[in-house]
Write an enzyme that holds these catalytic residues in place. Sequence first.
Site, PDB file in Angstrom:
ATOM      1  N   SER A  79       0.850  -1.190   0.000  1.00 29.26           N
ATOM      2  CA  SER A  79       0.000   0.000   0.000  1.00 29.26           C
ATOM      3  C   SER A  79       0.885   1.239   0.000  1.00 29.26           C
ATOM      4  O   SER A  79       2.061   1.170  -0.368  1.00 29.26           O
ATOM      5  CB  SER A  79      -0.945  -0.023   1.210  1.00 29.26           C
ATOM      6  OG  SER A  79      -1.933   0.987   1.087  1.00 29.26           O
ATOM      7  N   ASN A  80       0.367   2.379   0.380  1.00 28.91           N
ATOM      8  CA  ASN A  80       1.167   3.608   0.481  1.00 28.91           C
ATOM      9  C   ASN A  80       0.605   4.460   1.608  1.00 28.91           C
ATOM     10  O   ASN A  80      -0.401   4.095   2.231  1.00 28.91           O
ATOM     11  CB  ASN A  80       1.195   4.360  -0.857  1.00 28.91           C
ATOM     12  CG  ASN A  80      -0.200   4.749  -1.298  1.00 28.91           C
ATOM     13  OD1 ASN A  80      -0.878   5.523  -0.639  1.00 28.91           O
ATOM     14  ND2 ASN A  80      -0.645   4.179  -2.407  1.00 28.91           N
ATOM     15  N   ALA A  81       1.241   5.606   1.855  1.00 32.03           N
ATOM     16  CA  ALA A  81       0.922   6.389   3.057  1.00 32.03           C
ATOM     17  C   ALA A  81      -0.199   7.415   2.853  1.00 32.03           C
ATOM     18  O   ALA A  81      -0.399   8.286   3.700  1.00 32.03           O
ATOM     19  CB  ALA A  81       2.187   7.110   3.536  1.00 32.03           C
TER      20      ALA A  81
END
Length: 218
Positions: free
Chosen positions: A22-24
């Site tokens: 995923s990412n932030a």
Amino acid sequence: MAKILITSGPTRQYLDPVRFISNASSGEMGRWIARAAVKAGHDVTIVSGPVSIHYPPEARVIPVITTSEMLDACLREFDSSDGMIGVAAPCDYQPTTVSDHKIKKTGQPITLQLIQTPDIVATLGQQKRPDQWVVGFALETEDAHFRAVTKLEKKCCDLVVVNGPEAMSSSTNTVDIVDRAGEIVANFGGPKSVVGGAIFLEIQKRLIETRIAVSREE
Ligand code: C5P
């Protein structure tokens, strides 16, 4: 009143039942843009990946997990929408296979094979009707302006909002808005609550009000 579709937050691509890529992205920018749109009296639907923020209660929220699910939800909603704002940071890659059991540790390196996911903004941009509009975001670390204009053309956007990597998971942001002529037509900085509102007002002025004026003339 316009019917506006917003994508927001990250997506997840699972490797096995417990692990994912995923990412932030926090969904914060989507939240403030949605809030400004709701306050201006528009009908807002947010297709959001997993986030811990709260969207405006007046907006309809469709929760999704993966990039493909985000695309499917957007395809269902887009036809009846006047425009879409792609604020989400969908995963660009997904594993070629998802293990149905937790991948065991063997002490050996493992190789992940990834394939590209569908691009939601590009898909909707390519199928938009003349009365519809699409706004994309571009998070760039170098050659920001050139890359943003290329992205705008490739994804058939009407405007692109350009920001830097510091936008991720931060409460502040600095953005340029680029139009179809490749010109920077606005620049904002500050808390995301303020920048989100300012971005929406540009969309209102440049895409929503101009279409309302054209339909009145017809
Ligand atoms: O190509 P890049 O990911 O930098 O483009 C960013 C824009 O494209 C954002 O508006 C983002 O929401 C959108 N995007 C998308 N689907 C993807 C990847 C990005 O809609 N798979």
